[in-house]
Design a protein around this motif. Structure first.
Motif, PDB file in Angstrom:
ATOM      1  N   PRO A 158     -92.670 -75.149 -22.334  1.00 54.96           N
ATOM      2  CA  PRO A 158     -93.736 -74.410 -22.990  1.00 54.96           C
ATOM      3  C   PRO A 158     -93.412 -72.923 -23.017  1.00 54.96           C
ATOM      4  O   PRO A 158     -92.527 -72.448 -22.315  1.00 54.96           O
ATOM      5  N   GLN A 159     -94.184 -72.206 -23.821  1.00 56.43           N
ATOM      6  CA  GLN A 159     -93.949 -70.760 -23.918  1.00 56.43           C
ATOM      7  C   GLN A 159     -94.162 -70.102 -22.564  1.00 56.43           C
ATOM      8  O   GLN A 159     -95.054 -70.436 -21.806  1.00 56.43           O
ATOM      9  N   ARG A 160     -93.319 -69.131 -22.237  1.00 54.19           N
ATOM     10  CA  ARG A 160     -93.346 -68.498 -20.935  1.00 54.19           C
ATOM     11  C   ARG A 160     -94.016 -67.134 -21.011  1.00 54.19           C
ATOM     12  O   ARG A 160     -94.055 -66.496 -22.018  1.00 54.19           O
ATOM     13  N   ILE A 162     -87.568 -69.529 -34.463  1.00 55.83           N
ATOM     14  CA  ILE A 162     -86.245 -68.963 -34.212  1.00 55.83           C
ATOM     15  C   ILE A 162     -85.617 -69.537 -32.945  1.00 55.83           C
ATOM     16  O   ILE A 162     -84.415 -69.402 -32.715  1.00 55.83           O
ATOM     17  N   GLY A 163     -86.419 -70.215 -32.116  1.00 49.33           N
ATOM     18  CA  GLY A 163     -85.905 -70.724 -30.846  1.00 49.33           C
ATOM     19  C   GLY A 163     -84.760 -71.710 -31.004  1.00 49.33           C
ATOM     20  O   GLY A 163     -83.733 -71.614 -30.313  1.00 49.33           O
ATOM     21  N   ASP A 164     -84.902 -72.676 -31.918  1.00 51.61           N
ATOM     22  CA  ASP A 164     -83.856 -73.697 -32.080  1.00 51.61           C
ATOM     23  C   ASP A 164     -82.539 -73.115 -32.590  1.00 51.61           C
ATOM     24  O   ASP A 164     -81.469 -73.453 -32.054  1.00 51.61           O
ATOM     25  N   PRO A 165     -82.544 -72.256 -33.624  1.00 49.70           N
ATOM     26  CA  PRO A 165     -81.267 -71.648 -34.028  1.00 49.70           C
ATOM     27  C   PRO A 165     -80.605 -70.868 -32.902  1.00 49.70           C
ATOM     28  O   PRO A 165     -79.380 -70.945 -32.722  1.00 49.70           O
ATOM     29  N   LEU A 166     -81.375 -70.106 -32.135  1.00 56.56           N
ATOM     30  CA  LEU A 166     -80.788 -69.335 -31.036  1.00 56.56           C
ATOM     31  C   LEU A 166     -80.221 -70.271 -29.968  1.00 56.56           C
ATOM     32  O   LEU A 166     -79.158 -69.993 -29.390  1.00 56.56           O
ATOM     33  N   VAL A 213     -89.097 -66.099 -26.316  1.00 58.82           N
ATOM     34  CA  VAL A 213     -87.978 -66.994 -26.642  1.00 58.82           C
ATOM     35  C   VAL A 213     -86.834 -66.797 -25.658  1.00 58.82           C
ATOM     36  O   VAL A 213     -86.286 -67.760 -25.110  1.00 58.82           O
ATOM     37  N   PHE A 214     -86.469 -65.541 -25.409  1.00 59.87           N
ATOM     38  CA  PHE A 214     -85.330 -65.244 -24.537  1.00 59.87           C
ATOM     39  C   PHE A 214     -85.491 -65.861 -23.155  1.00 59.87           C
ATOM     40  O   PHE A 214     -84.516 -66.290 -22.540  1.00 59.87           O
ATOM     41  N   SER A 215     -86.726 -65.905 -22.653  1.00 55.62           N
ATOM     42  CA  SER A 215     -86.938 -66.323 -21.272  1.00 55.62           C
ATOM     43  C   SER A 215     -86.657 -67.800 -21.039  1.00 55.62           C
ATOM     44  O   SER A 215     -86.541 -68.230 -19.900  1.00 55.62           O
ATOM     45  N   ARG A 216     -86.548 -68.592 -22.120  1.00 59.63           N
ATOM     46  CA  ARG A 216     -86.250 -70.007 -21.923  1.00 59.63           C
ATOM     47  C   ARG A 216     -84.753 -70.265 -21.716  1.00 59.63           C
ATOM     48  O   ARG A 216     -84.360 -71.357 -21.331  1.00 59.63           O
ATOM     49  N   PHE A 217     -83.915 -69.253 -21.986  1.00 62.34           N
ATOM     50  CA  PHE A 217     -82.478 -69.500 -22.026  1.00 62.34           C
ATOM     51  C   PHE A 217     -81.743 -69.390 -20.685  1.00 62.34           C
ATOM     52  O   PHE A 217     -80.698 -70.030 -20.527  1.00 62.34           O
ATOM     53  N   PRO A 218     -82.183 -68.574 -19.708  1.00 67.06           N
ATOM     54  CA  PRO A 218     -81.414 -68.512 -18.459  1.00 67.06           C
ATOM     55  C   PRO A 218     -81.179 -69.874 -17.820  1.00 67.06           C
ATOM     56  O   PRO A 218     -80.067 -70.188 -17.398  1.00 67.06           O
ATOM     57  N   GLU A 269     -88.350 -80.592 -33.522  1.00 67.87           N
ATOM     58  CA  GLU A 269     -89.436 -80.759 -32.558  1.00 67.87           C
ATOM     59  C   GLU A 269     -90.709 -80.048 -32.990  1.00 67.87           C
ATOM     60  O   GLU A 269     -91.815 -80.495 -32.680  1.00 67.87           O
ATOM     61  N   ASP A 270     -90.560 -78.934 -33.726  1.00 66.96           N
ATOM     62  CA  ASP A 270     -91.738 -78.202 -34.195  1.00 66.96           C
ATOM     63  C   ASP A 270     -92.232 -78.708 -35.544  1.00 66.96           C
ATOM     64  O   ASP A 270     -93.194 -78.164 -36.090  1.00 66.96           O
ATOM     65  N   GLU A 271     -91.563 -79.721 -36.094  1.00 65.00           N
ATOM     66  CA  GLU A 271     -91.917 -80.211 -37.429  1.00 65.00           C
ATOM     67  C   GLU A 271     -92.259 -81.691 -37.404  1.00 65.00           C
ATOM     68  O   GLU A 271     -92.102 -82.387 -38.402  1.00 65.00           O
ATOM     69  N   CYS A 272     -92.723 -82.177 -36.274  1.00 68.13           N
ATOM     70  CA  CYS A 272     -93.037 -83.596 -36.178  1.00 68.13           C
ATOM     71  C   CYS A 272     -93.961 -83.841 -35.000  1.00 68.13           C
ATOM     72  O   CYS A 272     -94.168 -82.982 -34.149  1.00 68.13           O
ATOM     73  N   GLU A 273     -94.529 -85.044 -34.976  1.00 62.55           N
ATOM     74  CA  GLU A 273     -95.200 -85.546 -33.782  1.00 62.55           C
ATOM     75  C   GLU A 273     -94.146 -86.292 -32.981  1.00 62.55           C
ATOM     76  O   GLU A 273     -93.523 -87.232 -33.485  1.00 62.55           O
ATOM     77  N   LEU A 274     -93.910 -85.884 -31.740  1.00 59.56           N
ATOM     78  CA  LEU A 274     -92.853 -86.474 -30.930  1.00 59.56           C
ATOM     79  C   LEU A 274     -93.392 -86.781 -29.536  1.00 59.56           C
ATOM     80  O   LEU A 274     -93.914 -85.899 -28.856  1.00 59.56           O
ATOM     81  N   ARG A 275     -93.251 -88.047 -29.143  1.00 60.57           N
ATOM     82  CA  ARG A 275     -93.653 -88.447 -27.795  1.00 60.57           C
ATOM     83  C   ARG A 275     -92.561 -89.356 -27.229  1.00 60.57           C
ATOM     84  O   ARG A 275     -92.178 -90.348 -27.861  1.00 60.57           O
ATOM     85  N   ILE A 276     -92.062 -89.027 -26.053  1.00 58.23           N
ATOM     86  CA  ILE A 276     -90.987 -89.790 -25.412  1.00 58.23           C
ATOM     87  C   ILE A 276     -91.472 -90.246 -24.038  1.00 58.23           C
ATOM     88  O   ILE A 276     -91.839 -89.412 -23.200  1.00 58.23           O
ATOM     89  N   GLU A 277     -91.470 -91.559 -23.814  1.00 65.82           N
ATOM     90  CA  GLU A 277     -91.951 -92.109 -22.552  1.00 65.82           C
ATOM     91  C   GLU A 277     -90.939 -93.113 -22.020  1.00 65.82           C
ATOM     92  O   GLU A 277     -90.294 -93.830 -22.793  1.00 65.82           O
ATOM     93  N   PRO A 278     -90.795 -93.209 -20.689  1.00 63.66           N
ATOM     94  CA  PRO A 278     -89.825 -94.156 -20.111  1.00 63.66           C
ATOM     95  C   PRO A 278     -90.275 -95.600 -20.295  1.00 63.66           C
ATOM     96  O   PRO A 278     -91.467 -95.901 -20.270  1.00 63.66           O
TER      97      PRO A 278
END
Length: 676
Positions: free
Chosen positions: A278-280, A396-400, A358-363, A224-233
């Motif tokens: 997004p980043q928190r 580091i977010g994706d590996p974690l 990073v940690f705050s996205r996991f709960p 996701e951090d290494e591409c242009e990605l757009r997802i629409e219904p």
């Protein structure tokens, strides 16, 4: 004179996403058995700020829906309405919908009006004193779609991170019917100039499926951090959504006392999260910070790097001056060196962020996954204030995320199995971060079943992987990182395909880090990650090979020595080994390897630097050790082109360019040479 408010939209959306994330964090902290006054106030203030900003900029849908959530929060804040688990679930789903409305307003897309109306009715019912209800389709509009349109354009360097776009396309096809349209990048070079390690392709995809957006987006988690990605219904069904009551199956544990490690209880009922996170940051931090483009910070860091190089040149020139005749000049140069070092440290600190980003996205992720698997799990985080470079945090977010999912799916047992084993019904996963010897160390630990040595060896045998009979536990655990290796008995949409742990290790190694695994069967497992604090500077050892100077990253250096003739052993025509105590290590003559002019020295007349990467050691033969220094890393690809065996370059005090050795590539190359 009219004011163009559109130029403030991006700042509004950035702050609103942060407030929505802070609101979710606070909701997950709510304790139904305690006084939540301060937490409720934080949630209310976040909702109020989003509503006010949305109204100012004319985003009526955001402002209107958030007003209903704010009203309910105000009744809770005033004591008119109590907090229970069902109310928390309702407000979590409302917060998800606020995020979805913000995305729709930002991108000009459509939102799920039926879901919004259902949630709004549920909020009003809760405000009137009725039971808290949530929409049966609270996972978002993805539940009612017939499919997705996906725009996927990888960056040119995607392959170098070990990712394969075709694997993603194959997994998308497993979700339904996939139609793809291939595109070529603008400015694609001629056949003779093509780089086999660069990606020049992009895809527009039409996926007909009942899978949710979060399931689709999960397949792109590694890239996701290494591409242009757009997802629409593709389309939204018109069926009405009826609110249904939510009954909590377990009480929320009490909140930790002040000063204890932060523990986030993970309940049993949870919605899927439809949008990327997004980043928190904390709500309070918004009022005490300013927004500065990272491009400006990077530009400032580059300028300070040039200043450091200029200062080093002055210091080198000043060494040849007479101290008696140039006392004031030498004093000024020394003061400049001190000030430059402080400036460099200060500027570098602007890129340092607490790992809580990073940690705050996991709960919430753990909350949702535990619910999906029917397990009771609590997430404990320690050291959230530990700082590291923003570029490391972004990668580091994706590996974690993958390691956490593995810990919950494979590590933590079911409630019945835990009780039968004499363990608490609720499993614990701990995320811990700390600084250690100039690095950051991150532990992902669980108190689950641990790794089974016998099962791993059995799987290795079935995969055709040779393992010595007397292999240590560490060697056996490392088999987990082999491509395609999985001990899962069945494949699920959470894990079991054998895709992931090898990419985790590869991504961590690409950051100059290391990963270690330890386990005790029946008690749990711990994955330890070691990472550099920054990717912009490196502590290096300057070495001379012939007339050239190179930089060896100090974090990879084990020891230096001058060997005797008896320590050098030749194998075949070109391969050499050096005996270092009880080990025989491959010896790489850098003079020969780099193809430098002139004759190199014999090994016993040279200096050997023992380096280590991926658990293997190699001896580098060079001519001289010049010293140790911090160097500013310059990208080879951005300024020249990619060179094998080198990870970057730096400019020395005398203006010369010194290449930085890629220790991982050198060690791998030595391993391939010895195997041949």
């Amino acid at each position: 004179m009219s004011i163009d408010l559109a130029r403030f939209h991006q700042a509004f959306f950035d702050e609103s996403f942060e407030r929505a994330d802070a609101m979710e964090q606070a909701l997950l902290r709510l304790d139904v058995q305690a006084d939540n006054g301060e937490v409720i106030h934080d949630i209310f203030r976040a909702a109020h700020s989003i509503k006010g900003g949305a109204a100012t900029f004319g985003f009526a849908a955001v402002a209107g829906f958030t007003h209903h959530l704010e009203t309910l929060l105000d009744s809770v804040r005033s004591g008119q309405r109590g907090v229970d688990a069902a109310l928390v679930e309702l407000m979590l789903r409302a917060a998800d919908h606020v995020r979805g409305l913000l995305v729709a307003a930002r991108d000009g897309g459509a939102c799920d009006e039926l879901l919004g109306a259902s949630l709004q009715a549920s909020l009003q019912a809760a405000l009137n004193g009725g039971p808290a209800t949530v929409a049966a389709q609270a996972a978002g509009p993805a539940q009612a779609t017939t499919g997705w349109t996906i725009r996927f354009v990888p960056r040119p360097d995607l392959f170098r991170s070990g990712n394969d776009p075709l694997r993603i396309l194959r997994e998308l096809a497993e979700l339904g019917t996939l139609h793809s349209e291939l595109e070529f990048a603008d400015g694609i070079p001629g056949f003779g100039a093509l780089d086999a390690e660069s990606c020049y392709l992009g895809w527009t995809l039409r996926l007909e499926t009942l899978a949710s957006e979060i399931e689709v987006r999960e397949l792109f988690a590694w890239v996701e951090d290494e591409c242009e990605l757009r997802i629409e219904p593709l389309a939204v069904a018109a069926a009405a959504v009826e609110p249904v009551a939510v009954v909590s199956e377990s009480a929320t544990p009490p909140a930790p006392a002040h000063g204890e490690d932060k523990v986030v209880p993970i309940g049993v009922a949870a919605p899927a999260r439809p949008q990327p996170q997004p980043q928190r940051s904390a709500v309070a931090a918004l009022e005490s910070s300013i927004r500065v483009s990272t491009n400006k910070i990077d530009g400032l860091i580059n300028l300070v790097g040039e200043l450091v190089i200029t200062q080093a040149s002055l210091s080198q020139y000043a060494q040849g001056l007479d101290p008696l005749g140039h006392e004031r000049l030498l004093s000024a140069v020394q003061q400049l060196e001190h000030t430059t070092r402080r400036l460099q440290e200060s500027v570098m600190s602007t890129r340092m962020l607490p790992i809580d980003a990073v940690f705050s996205r996991f709960p919430r992720m753990v909350h949702d996954l535990a619910t999906k698997l029917g397990k009771q799990v609590r997430l404990q985080t320690v050291g959230e204030g530990t700082e590291l470079d923003k570029s490391v945090i972004e990668r580091i977010g994706d590996p974690l995320t993958h390691l956490l999912r593995n810990a919950i799916d494979h590590g933590i047992e079911s409630t019945a199995d835990r009780v039968a084993a004499g363990k608490p019904a609720q499993g614990t996963v701990t995320l811990r971060a700390a600084h250690q010897a100039g690095q950051i160390v991150i532990d992902i630990a669980d108190d689950g079943r641990g790794l089974s040595r016998a099962r791993i060896l059995e799987k290795a045998l079935s995969n055709g992987i040779a393992v010595a009979d007397n292999a240590s536990d560490a060697d056996v655990w490392n088999l987990i990182f082999a491509p395609g290796f999985s001990t899962a008995s069945e494949v699920t949409d959470v894990s079991g395909r054998g895709v992931g742990m090898d990419v985790v290790k590869r991504n961590i190694l690409s950051l100059g880090g290391q990963v270690e695994l330890s386990s005790t069967e029946g008690q749990g497992a711990t994955v330890r990650i070691r990472l550099p604090l920054t990717l912009a500077i490196v502590d290096g050892m300057s070495v001379a090979v012939g007339e050239d100077t190179y930089i060896v990253p100090l974090s990879s250096v084990v020891e230096c020595l001058q060997p005797t003739v008896s320590q050098i052993k030749r194998i075949g025509v070109d391969a050499m080994l050096v005996a270092v105590r009880s080990e025989y290590l491959p010896l790489l003559d850098l003079h020969t390897l780099f193809g430098l002019p002139g004759a190199g020295r014999d090994a016993h007349e040279s200096i050997l630097v023992i380096v280590e990467a991926e658990g293997r050691k190699v001896a580098l033969q060079l001519d001289e050790l010049l010293g140790q220094q911090q160097v500013v890393i310059k990208s080879l690809e951005a300024n020249y082109r990619r060179l094998p065996l080198f990870s970057g370059a730096t400019i020395l005090g005398d203006g010369r360019v010194a290449l930085i050795l890629d220790i991982v590539e050198l060690v791998r190359g030595a391993g391939r040479a010895m195997a041949a």
